[in-house]
Design an enzyme around this catalytic site. Sequence first.
Site, PDB file in Angstrom:
ATOM      1  N   ASP A 123       0.848  -1.198   0.000  1.00  0.00           N
ATOM      2  CA  ASP A 123       0.000   0.000   0.000  1.00  0.00           C
ATOM      3  C   ASP A 123       0.883   1.248   0.000  1.00  0.00           C
ATOM      4  O   ASP A 123       2.022   1.206   0.475  1.00  0.00           O
ATOM      5  CB  ASP A 123      -0.867   0.048   1.268  1.00  0.00           C
ATOM      6  N   ARG A 174      -1.081  -0.706  -8.562  1.00  0.00           N
ATOM      7  CA  ARG A 174      -2.470  -0.355  -8.239  1.00  0.00           C
ATOM      8  C   ARG A 174      -2.563   1.161  -8.338  1.00  0.00           C
ATOM      9  O   ARG A 174      -1.773   1.864  -7.714  1.00  0.00           O
ATOM     10  CB  ARG A 174      -2.841  -0.787  -6.822  1.00  0.00           C
TER      11      ARG A 174
END
Length: 298
Positions: A123, A174
């Site tokens: 992340d 992402r």
Amino acid sequence: MFNEIVAWSLPFVPKAIVRIVAQRYIAGETLQDAIATVGNLNRNRASATVDVLGEFVESRQQAEHETRSGLAVLDAIAHNNLHAGLSVKLTSLGLGIDEDFCYRNLRSLTERARDHKRFIRIDMENSPYTTATLQQYRRLRDDGFDNVGVVIQAYMRRSEDDIRALAELGASVRLCKGIYDESPEIAFKERDEIRDNFMRLLRLLFELDMFAGIATHDKVLLDGARQLIEETKRPADRYEFQMLLGVCENLRSEIIAQGFKMRVYVPFGSDWYGYSLRRLRENPQMAGHVLRAFFTGK
Ligand SMILES: Cc1cc2nc3c(=O)[nH]c(=O)nc-3n(C[C@H](O)[C@H](O)[C@H](O)COP(=O)(O)OP(=O)(O)OC[C@H]3O[C@@H](n4cnc5c(N)ncnc54)[C@H](O)[C@@H]3O)c2cc1C
């Protein structure tokens, strides 16, 4: 306006009330809860990425504990034969304490994931950690791991350069808007600027033939992405849509029914408070939900 007032006062709302409203965003407190949620998603043709809630840890023991939790998640995913990987926040593995220490923790997770043929997504957190996070990714790739990917935030002005630098590694990215409160010197602040940059970066990922996780619930971006996929005849194994647990579930079903790949981000754990506040602040109906929970306890 009312939403803004409630958003500002959220930290003063009793935790018990926040918990009621936030429970839709969290699989539960235990690993079993997460595994059950992922099983349900898999049965509904969605894959998952599991996140053990926790960030900005302050001690090595806490970071080691988080690492052990991540290892347990990977073992459980493999043991239950689930279509899922792990998402990790590097500040939970000790990035704010010592970069080498964090790297050892991250590497042990990536090794375990590789043993289980699973994927780790790193992340992206707030801007003090952007460069260090990308460096940790690069280190893993230099050490021969390819079951790992990163996140790029469309609100960051540096993101185009970051993608170009990642292209030489053929990185899996992402792409999301970004959730932290950054200053205008380094980040786009207006909704339309962020949307425009998101589409620009998605096009760039396709041009550079990088895998793209398209992580948004914004209908404008979802329409734009589907149009771009069609226009560029993007092969189905070079992208997927990604959404957060508990957000826009109808839209998620619609995208799956259209035959697109979908991955759902599944957070779980006892450290649910910080993540939940961020989710609640993004929910346009948040004020109503909080008030209802106040008065009805549901
Ligand atoms: C899979 C995934 C992974 C992510 N990983 C990261 C990361 O690593 N780093 C990072 O900074 N950010 C991450 N994010 C968060 C992201 O940056 C955005 O903050 C978040 O997705 C909201 O942006 P949006 O594109 O959905 O657009 P928005 O304009 O915020 O939302 C579009 C619409 O979705 C609905 N919606 C959005 N949020 C909610 C909510 N909480 N409750 C109810 N409805 C809602 C509303 O209808 C809203 O109008 C991730 C998001 C996803 C989907």
